[in-house]
Write an enzyme that holds these catalytic residues in place. Structure first.
Site, PDB file in Angstrom:
ATOM      1  N   HIS A 122     -48.069  30.056 -16.215  1.00  0.00           N
ATOM      2  CA  HIS A 122     -49.352  29.882 -15.523  1.00  0.00           C
ATOM      3  C   HIS A 122     -50.300  29.122 -16.457  1.00  0.00           C
ATOM      4  O   HIS A 122     -50.291  29.342 -17.669  1.00  0.00           O
ATOM      5  CB  HIS A 122     -49.935  31.250 -15.144  1.00  0.00           C
ATOM      6  CG  HIS A 122     -51.105  31.132 -14.234  1.00  0.00           C
ATOM      7  ND1 HIS A 122     -52.357  30.755 -14.689  1.00  0.00           N
ATOM      8  CD2 HIS A 122     -51.228  31.288 -12.895  1.00  0.00           C
ATOM      9  CE1 HIS A 122     -53.181  30.700 -13.654  1.00  0.00           C
ATOM     10  NE2 HIS A 122     -52.532  31.022 -12.556  1.00  0.00           N
ATOM     11  N   GLU A 163     -49.614  24.085  -9.364  1.00  0.00           N
ATOM     12  CA  GLU A 163     -51.005  24.522  -9.415  1.00  0.00           C
ATOM     13  C   GLU A 163     -51.826  23.528 -10.240  1.00  0.00           C
ATOM     14  O   GLU A 163     -51.834  23.613 -11.476  1.00  0.00           O
ATOM     15  CB  GLU A 163     -51.101  25.902 -10.060  1.00  0.00           C
ATOM     16  CG  GLU A 163     -50.382  26.983  -9.300  1.00  0.00           C
ATOM     17  CD  GLU A 163     -50.968  28.362  -9.600  1.00  0.00           C
ATOM     18  OE1 GLU A 163     -51.380  29.029  -8.663  1.00  0.00           O
ATOM     19  OE2 GLU A 163     -51.034  28.732 -10.779  1.00  0.00           O
ATOM     20  N   SER A 192     -57.171  27.692  -5.355  1.00  0.00           N
ATOM     21  CA  SER A 192     -58.245  27.871  -4.368  1.00  0.00           C
ATOM     22  C   SER A 192     -57.742  27.924  -2.927  1.00  0.00           C
ATOM     23  O   SER A 192     -58.398  27.413  -2.020  1.00  0.00           O
ATOM     24  CB  SER A 192     -59.318  26.781  -4.545  1.00  0.00           C
ATOM     25  OG  SER A 192     -59.945  26.919  -5.800  1.00  0.00           O
TER      26      SER A 192
HETATM   27  P1  PGA Z   1     -57.001  30.834  -7.285  1.00  0.00           P
HETATM   28  O1  PGA Z   1     -55.865  31.071  -8.382  1.00  0.00           O
HETATM   29  O2  PGA Z   1     -56.358  31.044  -5.930  1.00  0.00           O
HETATM   30  O3  PGA Z   1     -58.047  31.875  -7.573  1.00  0.00           O
HETATM   31  O4  PGA Z   1     -57.482  29.446  -7.442  1.00  0.00           O
HETATM   32  C1  PGA Z   1     -54.551  30.621  -8.173  1.00  0.00           C
HETATM   33  C2  PGA Z   1     -53.695  30.952  -9.363  1.00  0.00           C
HETATM   34  O5  PGA Z   1     -54.188  30.877 -10.498  1.00  0.00           O
HETATM   35  O6  PGA Z   1     -52.533  31.293  -9.225  1.00  0.00           O
END
Ligand code: PGA
Length: 253
Positions: free
Chosen positions: A98, A170, A216
Site C-alpha cells: 500500500h 491506487e 476516493s
Molecule cells: P480511500 O483509500 O478510499 O480513503 O481513498 C483507499 C486506499 O487507501 O486503499
C-alpha cells in the site's frame, strides 16, 4: 469470469468495540442487500482480526484480510505479525505495498517481493498495491512507474504463483483526497497492467487476474468505475468505515 471484489481497508481506524459494531452492521446489511456473486473482503487492524474472523467464518462471500504482514516467517522480530499467525486467525488476503507503507515505512520492492512469497507460502492471497504519484502522472511517467512497481515486486513469481495474486491500482494522488481517477484514467491503467501481465505470463493468466481500483471510491462514483471492462472491483478506504456506504459500493456492480 474474473472474480468481482470489494475490499474495505479500515487503515488505523476503529477501536475494538467500534470495529465489532461495524462488522455486525455489515453482516446485517449484507443479509438484506445481498450480492453473493461479489466477494467482500474486510481488512481491519490486526487486533480485530481474530474476533471478526469468528463472526464471518460461516458467511461464504465475506472474507478476512490483513493490512500488512512480516516478510519473515517467525522469530525474533519484535512488533511484527507473520503470515503464519494471520492464517491461524482465518486471514485469507493481505495487502502488500500500500502506498502508505511504501511512503511512511520505506517499504521497497525487494521487501514487498518477500512479503508476497511468504504470504503465498501460508495460503494467503496477496493484494499487491501499485500506483503513481502526482508528479509521475503530470509528467506522463505513470505507465512506466506502475509497470516498474509490478515487475519489481511480482514478476519473479512462477506463473502458478502469479496467477494467485490480486492487483490493486491506487493512484497516490487519489487516496484519501476526494479526487478519484476518471473511469477513462482507471480503465487506461488497468488495461496497461493487464497488457504487461499478458506479455510476461500470457493471455490466460492476464485475463484471470482481478485488478481492483482504489482511491476516493464512494457510492456515487463506483458504478461508473466498476463498469470499466478491466476494473474488477475496488479497494475502499474511507467509505469502508460506514456500513451503508460499503454495502452500497458492493451493490454498485
Ligand atoms: P480511500 O483509500 O478510499 O480513503 O481513498 C483507499 C486506499 O487507501 O486503499
Amino acid at each position: 469470469m474474473r472474480k468481482k471484489i470489494v475490499a474495505g481497508n479500515w487503515k488505523m481506524n476503529k477501536s475494538f468495540e467500534q470495529g465489532i459494531n461495524l462488522v455486525d452492521d455489515l453482516i446485517n446489511s449484507f443479509a438484506i442487500h445481498q450480492c453473493p456473486e461479489i466477494l467482500k473482503i474486510i481488512i481491519p487492524p490486526f487486533i480485530h482480526l481474530n474476533e471478526i474472523g469468528k463472526k464471518i467464518s460461516s458467511i461464504p462471500d465475506i472474507e478476512l484480510g490483513a493490512q500488512n504482514c512480516s516478510n519473515n516467517d517467525n522469530g525474533a522480530f519484535t512488533g511484527e505479525i507473520s503470515a503464519d499467525m494471520l492464517s491461524s486467525c482465518g486471514v485469507k488476503y493481505v495487502l502488500v505495498g500500500h502506498s502508505e507503507r511504501r511512503i511512511y515505512f520505506n517499504e521497497n520492492s525487494s521487501l514487498l517481493s518477500q512479503k508476497i512469497i511468504v504470504s503465498l507460502k501460508h495460503n494467503i492471497t496477496p493484494i499487491l498495491c501499485v500506483g503513481e504519484n502526482l508528479e509521475e502522472r503530470n509528467s506522463n511517467k505513470h505507465l512506466e512507474a506502475v509497470k516498474q512497481q509490478l515487475k519489481e515486486a511480482a514478476f519473479n513469481l512462477s506463473p502458478a504463483d502469479f496467477s494467485k495474486i490480486i492487483i490493486a491500482y491506487e493512484p497516490v494522488w487519489a487516496i484519501g483526497t476526494g479526487v478519484t481517477a476518471t473511469s477513462h484514467q482507471a480503465q487506461g491503467m488497468h488495461n496497461h497492467i493487464r497488457t504487461e501481465i499478458n506479455k510476461k505470463y500470457g493471455k490466460e493468466i492476464s485475463e484471470s487476474i482481478s485488478i481492483l481500483y482504489g482511491g476516493s471510491c464512494n457510492p456515487e462514483n463506483t458504478k461508473e468505475l466498476f463498469s470499466c471492462i478491466d476494473v474488477d472491483g475496488g479497494l475502499i478506504g474511507g467509505s469502508s468505515l460506514k456500513a451503508n456506504d460499503f454495502v452500497a459500493i458492493a451493490n454498485s456492480f
